[in-house]
Design a protein around this motif. Structure first.
Motif, PDB file in Angstrom:
ATOM      1  N   PRO A  44      11.462  22.325  67.403  1.00  0.00           N
ATOM      2  CA  PRO A  44      10.359  21.793  68.222  1.00  0.00           C
ATOM      3  C   PRO A  44      10.323  20.267  68.181  1.00  0.00           C
ATOM      4  CG  PRO A  44       9.601  23.638  66.889  1.00  0.00           C
ATOM      5  CD  PRO A  44      10.990  23.319  66.417  1.00  0.00           C
ATOM      6  N   GLY A  45      10.177  19.667  69.353  1.00  0.00           N
ATOM      7  CA  GLY A  45      10.083  18.214  69.444  1.00  0.00           C
ATOM      8  C   GLY A  45      11.410  17.507  69.569  1.00  0.00           C
ATOM      9  N   ILE A  46      12.510  18.240  69.400  1.00  0.00           N
ATOM     10  CA  ILE A  46      13.853  17.640  69.551  1.00  0.00           C
ATOM     11  C   ILE A  46      14.442  18.156  70.857  1.00  0.00           C
ATOM     12  CG2 ILE A  46      16.144  17.354  68.533  1.00  0.00           C
ATOM     13  CD1 ILE A  46      13.932  16.109  66.864  1.00  0.00           C
ATOM     14  N   GLU A  47      14.301  17.354  71.906  1.00  0.00           N
ATOM     15  CA  GLU A  47      14.770  17.764  73.231  1.00  0.00           C
ATOM     16  C   GLU A  47      16.078  17.080  73.618  1.00  0.00           C
ATOM     17  OE1 GLU A  47      13.218  20.157  74.558  1.00  0.00           O
ATOM     18  OE2 GLU A  47      11.498  20.133  73.179  1.00  0.00           O
ATOM     19  N   SER A  48      16.359  15.947  72.982  1.00  0.00           N
ATOM     20  CA  SER A  48      17.602  15.224  73.278  1.00  0.00           C
ATOM     21  C   SER A  48      18.010  14.440  72.039  1.00  0.00           C
ATOM     22  CB  SER A  48      17.416  14.269  74.457  1.00  0.00           C
ATOM     23  OG  SER A  48      16.629  13.150  74.067  1.00  0.00           O
ATOM     24  N   VAL A  49      19.214  13.904  72.066  1.00  0.00           N
ATOM     25  CA  VAL A  49      19.720  13.109  70.943  1.00  0.00           C
ATOM     26  C   VAL A  49      18.812  11.912  70.681  1.00  0.00           C
ATOM     27  CG1 VAL A  49      21.640  11.641  70.196  1.00  0.00           C
ATOM     28  CG2 VAL A  49      22.114  13.861  71.247  1.00  0.00           C
ATOM     29  N   ASN A  50      18.152  11.424  71.725  1.00  0.00           N
ATOM     30  CA  ASN A  50      17.248  10.277  71.566  1.00  0.00           C
ATOM     31  C   ASN A  50      16.055  10.585  70.659  1.00  0.00           C
ATOM     32  OD1 ASN A  50      18.833   8.694  73.252  1.00  0.00           O
ATOM     33  ND2 ASN A  50      17.745   9.348  75.103  1.00  0.00           N
ATOM     34  N   ILE A 105      16.340  12.123  67.855  1.00  0.00           N
ATOM     35  CA  ILE A 105      16.846  12.232  66.478  1.00  0.00           C
ATOM     36  C   ILE A 105      17.007  10.825  65.914  1.00  0.00           C
ATOM     37  CG2 ILE A 105      18.663  13.181  65.004  1.00  0.00           C
ATOM     38  CD1 ILE A 105      19.357  15.080  67.340  1.00  0.00           C
ATOM     39  N   GLY A 106      15.942  10.340  65.301  1.00  0.00           N
ATOM     40  CA  GLY A 106      15.956   8.988  64.744  1.00  0.00           C
ATOM     41  C   GLY A 106      16.040   8.991  63.233  1.00  0.00           C
ATOM     42  N   PRO A 107      15.937   7.826  62.602  1.00  0.00           N
ATOM     43  CA  PRO A 107      16.022   7.713  61.138  1.00  0.00           C
ATOM     44  C   PRO A 107      15.025   8.603  60.413  1.00  0.00           C
ATOM     45  CG  PRO A 107      16.120   5.539  62.159  1.00  0.00           C
ATOM     46  CD  PRO A 107      15.790   6.507  63.256  1.00  0.00           C
ATOM     47  N   GLU A 108      13.825   8.757  60.971  1.00  0.00           N
ATOM     48  CA  GLU A 108      12.810   9.579  60.298  1.00  0.00           C
ATOM     49  C   GLU A 108      13.235  11.045  60.237  1.00  0.00           C
ATOM     50  OE1 GLU A 108      12.168   9.640  64.595  1.00  0.00           O
ATOM     51  OE2 GLU A 108      12.412   7.982  63.162  1.00  0.00           O
ATOM     52  N   PHE A 109      14.026  11.497  61.224  1.00  0.00           N
ATOM     53  CA  PHE A 109      14.529  12.871  61.217  1.00  0.00           C
ATOM     54  C   PHE A 109      15.425  13.090  60.009  1.00  0.00           C
ATOM     55  CE2 PHE A 109      17.864  15.958  62.133  1.00  0.00           C
ATOM     56  CZ  PHE A 109      17.155  17.049  62.603  1.00  0.00           C
ATOM     57  N   TRP A 110      16.343  12.133  59.751  1.00  0.00           N
ATOM     58  CA  TRP A 110      17.269  12.267  58.626  1.00  0.00           C
ATOM     59  C   TRP A 110      16.548  12.078  57.297  1.00  0.00           C
ATOM     60  CZ3 TRP A 110      20.972  14.834  60.437  1.00  0.00           C
ATOM     61  CH2 TRP A 110      21.443  14.598  61.738  1.00  0.00           C
ATOM     62  N   ASP A 111      15.550  11.202  57.259  1.00  0.00           N
ATOM     63  CA  ASP A 111      14.749  11.054  56.040  1.00  0.00           C
ATOM     64  C   ASP A 111      14.109  12.386  55.664  1.00  0.00           C
ATOM     65  OD1 ASP A 111      15.343   8.347  55.901  1.00  0.00           O
ATOM     66  OD2 ASP A 111      13.456   7.709  56.837  1.00  0.00           O
TER      67      ASP A 111
END
Length: 292
Positions: free
Chosen positions: A145-151, A153-159
């Motif tokens: 949920p909330g991940i619709e495109s590569v855009n 997926i930012g640093p907070e996603f990996w954190d």
């Protein structure tokens, strides 16, 4: 032969992988390395038998490394003396459709070791902060949920993902799983030579894929993300060990030696004692059997 010091390979502070050697022969011949590994295998097998009887711990061994790092052969050679029922190897490939319908850690929970057994992960849950960082488009297959495109997926996603992995390992460690994580550290030149051997040796051709060369072009990117993953997730209860892997035989011995060196510290892992009545009548039971 050089003495293997576990602390030399365990990551306890921030490291740069480019500064860590990829070759160490331990000053030994191939025959000496094989003989020493045979001895370590026997000790690991004896420990696993005790641990099975004790019944309170499992051992999780995570193996990561670049393509051709020697993961398959290492697993075969290090664990082949263990009771076949006492060690289970899980090779994690591209997630199946069923696996993608769950969170990314689900399939790894299912593969955790039973008490008394070893589980070896050939590639691990860390693929989710390695391959997916190099190829973030793969994350879209997870339908988060909330991940619709590569855009998205930012640093907070990996954190968050690193936090989830650390929590996962903390949970299983607190419930009796002893965790060891090994990165097989090879040089880019050694990988080139091993890929060439796959092409030149007919019996090894099946291991080669043109995609291997495409991934090789991303070497520096992979190394950067491996370094970050190791630095952010090496903990007291789930440490990372970086092993020089250009020499396969030495790498296998180092891993086996570290594993046994750490496991033998668990002095409470012993075979259970027979109850007093049974102990007192052992001679009687032996006579019964001998008299048949």
């Amino acid at each position: 032969m050089e003495k293997i010091k576990t602390s030399h390979y365990r990551i306890e502070e921030t490291v740069r992988l480019k500064d860590i050697p990829t070759l160490n022969t331990l000053g030994a011949t191939e025959e000496e390395l094989e003989e020493a590994l045979s001895g370590e295998r026997k000790k690991l097998a004896e420990f696993q038998n005790r641990m099975y009887a004790h019944g309170k711990y499992g051992v999780l061994i995570c193996i990561q490394g670049m393509d051709t790092a020697g993961k398959d052969s290492l697993i075969r050679e290090v664990f082949k003396d263990l009771n076949a029922r006492g060690v289970v190897v899980h090779s994690f490939k591209i997630p199946s459709m069923l696996e993608l319908r769950h969170d990314y850690l689900w399939r790894h929970y299912l593969a955790l070791p039973e008490r008394g057994k070893f589980s070896v992960f050939n590639r691990t849950h860390y693929e989710n902060v390695l391959v997916t960082r190099v190829h973030p488009e793969y994350v879209l297959n997870e339908n988060i949920p909330g991940i619709e495109s590569v855009n998205d997926i930012g640093p907070e996603f990996w954190d968050k993902r690193f936090e989830q992995i650390n929590n996962f390992e903390k949970l299983v460690a607190e419930n009796g799983t002893l965790i060891f994580k090994f990165f097989l550290h090879i040089s880019k030149e050694e990988q080139r030579q091993r890929l060439l051997r796959r092409l030149n040796k007919k019996s090894k051709n099946w291991k080669f894929s043109p995609g291997d060369l495409e991934e090789r072009k991303l070497w520096d990117e992979y190394l950067k993300y491996y370094e970050e993953a190791i630095n952010r997730t090496s903990t007291a209860h789930a440490p990372w060990y970086v092993l020089p892997a250009d020499n396969k035989k030495a790498c296998r011995l180092i891993l086996a030696d570290i594993l046994y060196d750490e496991l033998k510290k668990y002095k409470n892992i012993k075979e259970p004692q027979l109850d007093e009545d049974t102990m007192a009548n052992l001679e009687y039971y032996k006579k019964q059997l001998e008299g048949e």
